[in-house]
Design a protein around this motif. Structure first.
Motif, PDB file in Angstrom:
ATOM      1  N   VAL A 108      -7.490   6.887  -6.400  1.00 32.68           N
ATOM      2  CA  VAL A 108      -6.355   5.875  -6.477  1.00 32.68           C
ATOM      3  C   VAL A 108      -6.396   5.574  -8.200  1.00 32.68           C
ATOM      4  O   VAL A 108      -5.283   5.373  -8.955  1.00 32.68           O
ATOM      5  CB  VAL A 108      -6.505   4.753  -5.842  1.00 32.68           C
ATOM      6  CG1 VAL A 108      -5.541   3.550  -6.282  1.00 32.68           C
ATOM      7  CG2 VAL A 108      -6.293   4.916  -4.368  1.00 32.68           C
TER       8      VAL A 108
ATOM      9  N   GLU B 133      -6.920   1.869   1.438  1.00 29.88           N
ATOM     10  CA  GLU B 133      -5.799   2.445   2.390  1.00 29.88           C
ATOM     11  C   GLU B 133      -4.488   2.847   1.816  1.00 29.88           C
ATOM     12  O   GLU B 133      -4.097   2.035   0.623  1.00 29.88           O
ATOM     13  CB  GLU B 133      -5.596   1.464   3.215  1.00 29.88           C
ATOM     14  CG  GLU B 133      -6.752   1.452   4.335  1.00 29.88           C
ATOM     15  CD  GLU B 133      -6.571   0.294   5.429  1.00 29.88           C
ATOM     16  OE1 GLU B 133      -7.131   0.610   6.597  1.00 29.88           O
ATOM     17  OE2 GLU B 133      -5.586  -0.554   5.392  1.00 29.88           O
ATOM     18  N   ARG B 134      -3.791   3.721   2.057  1.00 28.82           N
ATOM     19  CA  ARG B 134      -2.428   4.260   1.400  1.00 28.82           C
ATOM     20  C   ARG B 134      -1.645   4.642   2.703  1.00 28.82           C
ATOM     21  O   ARG B 134      -2.054   5.051   3.639  1.00 28.82           O
ATOM     22  CB  ARG B 134      -2.479   5.349   0.566  1.00 28.82           C
ATOM     23  CG  ARG B 134      -1.453   6.079  -0.117  1.00 28.82           C
ATOM     24  CD  ARG B 134      -1.756   7.472  -0.648  1.00 28.82           C
ATOM     25  NE  ARG B 134      -2.245   7.253  -1.812  1.00 28.82           N
ATOM     26  CZ  ARG B 134      -3.374   7.866  -1.963  1.00 28.82           C
ATOM     27  NH1 ARG B 134      -4.146   8.641  -1.006  1.00 28.82           N
ATOM     28  NH2 ARG B 134      -4.317   7.502  -3.069  1.00 28.82           N
ATOM     29  N   LYS B 135      -0.464   4.057   2.519  1.00 35.08           N
ATOM     30  CA  LYS B 135       0.364   4.146   3.514  1.00 35.08           C
ATOM     31  C   LYS B 135       1.516   5.317   3.182  1.00 35.08           C
ATOM     32  O   LYS B 135       2.120   5.206   1.931  1.00 35.08           O
ATOM     33  CB  LYS B 135       1.438   2.728   3.699  1.00 35.08           C
ATOM     34  CG  LYS B 135       2.417   3.055   4.981  1.00 35.08           C
ATOM     35  CD  LYS B 135       3.256   1.525   5.093  1.00 35.08           C
ATOM     36  CE  LYS B 135       3.949   1.719   6.645  1.00 35.08           C
ATOM     37  NZ  LYS B 135       4.601   0.536   6.592  1.00 35.08           N
ATOM     38  N   SER B 136       1.752   6.298   3.730  1.00 36.57           N
ATOM     39  CA  SER B 136       2.301   7.325   3.634  1.00 36.57           C
ATOM     40  C   SER B 136       4.154   7.131   3.944  1.00 36.57           C
ATOM     41  O   SER B 136       4.381   6.017   4.432  1.00 36.57           O
ATOM     42  CB  SER B 136       2.044   8.578   4.605  1.00 36.57           C
ATOM     43  OG  SER B 136       2.598   8.521   5.829  1.00 36.57           O
TER      44      SER B 136
ATOM     45  N   ALA C 296      -7.960   5.878   1.439  1.00 31.86           N
ATOM     46  CA  ALA C 296      -7.718   6.150  -0.075  1.00 31.86           C
ATOM     47  C   ALA C 296      -9.046   5.927  -0.620  1.00 31.86           C
ATOM     48  O   ALA C 296      -9.311   4.901  -0.649  1.00 31.86           O
ATOM     49  CB  ALA C 296      -6.502   5.275  -0.674  1.00 31.86           C
TER      50      ALA C 296
ATOM     51  N   GLN D 278      -4.165  -0.865  -2.708  1.00 29.63           N
ATOM     52  CA  GLN D 278      -4.738   0.193  -2.541  1.00 29.63           C
ATOM     53  C   GLN D 278      -6.273   0.135  -2.897  1.00 29.63           C
ATOM     54  O   GLN D 278      -7.135   0.679  -2.308  1.00 29.63           O
ATOM     55  CB  GLN D 278      -4.091   1.464  -3.028  1.00 29.63           C
ATOM     56  CG  GLN D 278      -2.704   1.903  -2.513  1.00 29.63           C
ATOM     57  CD  GLN D 278      -2.062   3.052  -2.987  1.00 29.63           C
ATOM     58  OE1 GLN D 278      -2.656   3.803  -4.188  1.00 29.63           O
ATOM     59  NE2 GLN D 278      -1.014   3.513  -2.482  1.00 29.63           N
TER      60      GLN D 278
ATOM     61  N   ARG E 188       0.736  -2.128  -6.187  1.00 31.00           N
ATOM     62  CA  ARG E 188       0.456  -0.937  -5.375  1.00 31.00           C
ATOM     63  C   ARG E 188      -0.889  -0.761  -5.802  1.00 31.00           C
ATOM     64  O   ARG E 188      -1.640  -0.451  -4.731  1.00 31.00           O
ATOM     65  CB  ARG E 188       1.444   0.118  -5.553  1.00 31.00           C
ATOM     66  CG  ARG E 188       0.662   1.283  -4.383  1.00 31.00           C
ATOM     67  CD  ARG E 188       1.958   2.634  -4.366  1.00 31.00           C
ATOM     68  NE  ARG E 188       1.957   3.115  -5.844  1.00 31.00           N
ATOM     69  CZ  ARG E 188       3.082   2.989  -6.463  1.00 31.00           C
ATOM     70  NH1 ARG E 188       4.158   2.434  -6.156  1.00 31.00           N
ATOM     71  NH2 ARG E 188       3.018   3.661  -7.865  1.00 31.00           N
TER      72      ARG E 188
ATOM     73  N   ARG F  19       0.824  -1.280  -0.017  1.00 36.04           N
ATOM     74  CA  ARG F  19       0.112  -0.072   0.047  1.00 36.04           C
ATOM     75  C   ARG F  19       0.877   1.258   0.035  1.00 36.04           C
ATOM     76  O   ARG F  19       0.340   2.352  -0.266  1.00 36.04           O
ATOM     77  CB  ARG F  19      -0.945  -0.049   1.264  1.00 36.04           C
ATOM     78  CG  ARG F  19      -2.131  -0.992   1.150  1.00 36.04           C
ATOM     79  CD  ARG F  19      -2.701  -1.116   2.542  1.00 36.04           C
ATOM     80  NE  ARG F  19      -1.825  -1.641   3.591  1.00 36.04           N
ATOM     81  CZ  ARG F  19      -2.061  -1.789   4.748  1.00 36.04           C
ATOM     82  NH1 ARG F  19      -3.654  -1.613   5.160  1.00 36.04           N
ATOM     83  NH2 ARG F  19      -1.380  -2.408   5.636  1.00 36.04           N
ATOM     84  N   SER F  20       2.247   0.998   0.169  1.00 34.12           N
ATOM     85  CA  SER F  20       3.082   2.316   0.132  1.00 34.12           C
ATOM     86  C   SER F  20       3.646   2.268  -1.178  1.00 34.12           C
ATOM     87  O   SER F  20       4.000   1.555  -2.057  1.00 34.12           O
ATOM     88  CB  SER F  20       4.280   1.926   1.176  1.00 34.12           C
ATOM     89  OG  SER F  20       5.404   2.845   1.025  1.00 34.12           O
ATOM     90  N   GLY F  21       3.932   3.802  -1.404  1.00 37.32           N
ATOM     91  CA  GLY F  21       4.453   4.034  -2.714  1.00 37.32           C
ATOM     92  C   GLY F  21       5.990   3.838  -2.906  1.00 37.32           C
ATOM     93  O   GLY F  21       6.533   3.656  -3.850  1.00 37.32           O
TER      94      GLY F  21
ATOM     95  N   ARG G  19     -11.082   5.168  -3.489  1.00 36.08           N
ATOM     96  CA  ARG G  19     -10.707   4.267  -4.713  1.00 36.08           C
ATOM     97  C   ARG G  19     -10.851   4.940  -6.103  1.00 36.08           C
ATOM     98  O   ARG G  19      -9.877   4.660  -7.044  1.00 36.08           O
ATOM     99  CB  ARG G  19     -11.662   2.986  -4.694  1.00 36.08           C
ATOM    100  CG  ARG G  19     -11.260   2.127  -3.520  1.00 36.08           C
ATOM    101  CD  ARG G  19     -12.200   0.924  -3.580  1.00 36.08           C
ATOM    102  NE  ARG G  19     -11.837  -0.109  -2.597  1.00 36.08           N
ATOM    103  CZ  ARG G  19     -12.106  -0.071  -1.285  1.00 36.08           C
ATOM    104  NH1 ARG G  19     -12.736   0.845  -0.973  1.00 36.08           N
ATOM    105  NH2 ARG G  19     -11.768  -1.079  -0.435  1.00 36.08           N
TER     106      ARG G  19
END
Length: 412
Positions: free
Chosen positions: A291, A275-278, A286, A270, A266, A241-243, A288
């Protein structure tokens, strides 16, 4: 398009494909992007392919000589007859050309024709050599024409050229004006299925090549990340989920060795979790549809992408365009300056001259992204001026004192 007043449809498509050709130039990116998997399967051949690529970059005559010699090799016609793709080095109709360089206008700009020659030379040699390496073994094993077709389709996909649906094939130059690299994107999606077909094949050589592709690409990449993590040379993010998922993290620069697969992982994670992890490890909700929009923006062609960016007021990373005077100029630069040059500039802007070496793999096709963070940059400069190697070397008490009294640091 053919009825556009004052300009032919082909001229308009040619002009719209120009920005992508500029972005894809001034590098040797075929080596570790489109040619990565074929290189992993035949590592001893990579120096030969790379040497010919460099020769083609600097000399039109040498490029044409290499191309002529390639087309006289004994198995050239067999490869093409089985569906293998060999890009034309001389003038070609748009649907037959490499998709990154579908613009005659671009070839008149210094440097772009050189980049196209190098790109085509490397991949043509990689594709044909991969077929030649398989031919005698598969023939001895009694391979059928259908099995050879499966092999050549694999070689095409591993070399970054997927198979478009027949209804879209003749419109590929127009499709290129909307998407950055549709054949490469569809090859990314088709390749796992093709490897699965090879694993289930009755032909031993194809099963071995499919297994080798999985082990060298997935296993080798994972081993590199694990080694860098263990030695402290890089951080590794395991949450899809992280960039930063699956990337080599060196300071503020992220290196992607996965030929674009982590982007799909990713996106799927997501979309499934919402959800998105910073970058700081925080988990955020997040939307959808957001995204999906950002993912599509990241896959759009430069000409189409800048229109979408302007309409949305932000780029695919969510950075605002009209917030300050530099916003639009930054977006415009991202759409017209060669990608490798952009990566080097961002890395140097963040980390100084050393950043150039960190982002240098971008010239060979490794994805590179540097977060230009004014706060980090100012802290590092202050630390260097005080004689420290980095801000982290300063004790916490002194850090707080500097933060309280330094106006530039507070502003950043």
């Amino acid at each position: 398009l053919a009825k556009t007043p004052g300009v032919s449809g082909s001229q308009l498509v040619d002009a719209l494909n120009l920005p992508r050709a500029v972005l894809a130039s001034i590098d040797l990116s075929a080596t570790l992007r489109q040619g990565l998997i074929l290189g992993l399967l035949h590592p001893t051949k990579v120096p030969v392919w790379f040497g010919r690529q460099v020769k083609a970059l600097f000399s039109e005559k040498l490029a044409l000589d290499i191309d002529d010699a390639l087309r006289t090799r004994p198995l050239f016609k067999d490869f093409v007859a089985s569906g293998g793709y060999i890009a034309p080095l001389r003038q070609a109709v748009p649907t037959k050309a490499e998709e990154l360089f579908m613009s005659d206008i671009a070839r008149r700009i210094p440097g772009i024709r050189r980049s196209e020659r190098a790109f085509i030379t490397y991949l043509n040699n990689a594709r044909l050599t991969s077929f030649e390496a398989a031919h005698s073994a598969m023939t001895a094993q009694g391979a059928t024409a259908e099995q050879f077709k499966i092999l050549t389709d694999f070689i095409n996909m591993a070399g970054g050229r997927g198979t478009l649906p027949k209804t879209l094939e003749k419109y590929s130059p127009i499709l290129n004006t909307v998407l950055f690299s549709p054949r490469l994107q569809i090859a990314t999606l088709q390749l796992p299925r093709q490897i699965g077909r090879m694993l289930l094949s009755n032909n031993p050589y194809m099963r071995k090549e499919a297994a080798k592709a999985l082990v060298t690409f997935v296993g080798g990449g994972s081993a590199i990340l694990g080694l860098l993590q263990a030695t402290g040379k890089s951080k590794v993010e395991l949450d899809p989920r992280s960039g930063d998922f699956g990337k080599i993290i060196v300071g503020e620069t992220r290196l992607d060795i996965w030929r674009g697969y982590v982007q799909y992982a990713r996106f799927a994670a997501q979309m499934l979790t919402g959800e998105r992890k910073s970058a700081y490890g925080n988990m955020n909700k997040a939307e959808r549809n957001e995204v999906a929009w950002r993912f599509l923006q990241s896959k759009s062609s430069p000409a189409f992408g800048i229109m979408v960016d302007l309409l949305r007021g932000e780029n695919y990373q969510g950075k605002p365009i009209f917030k300050d005077t530099t916003g639009f100029s930054k977006v415009a630069m991202e759409r017209v300056l060669p990608l490798a040059i952009q990566d080097i500039i961002d890395a140097m802007e963040q980390s100084g001259i050393n950043g150039m070496w960190t982002a240098a793999p971008a010239f060979l096709g490794v994805g590179a992204l540097t977060f230009v963070n004014d706060f980090v940059r100012v802290k590092e400069r202050i630390a260097n001026e005080m004689g420290y190697d980095s801000w982290d070397d300063i004790d916490p008490k002194t850090q707080r004192e500097i933060e309280n009294r330094n106006a530039e640091l507070q502003a950043a």
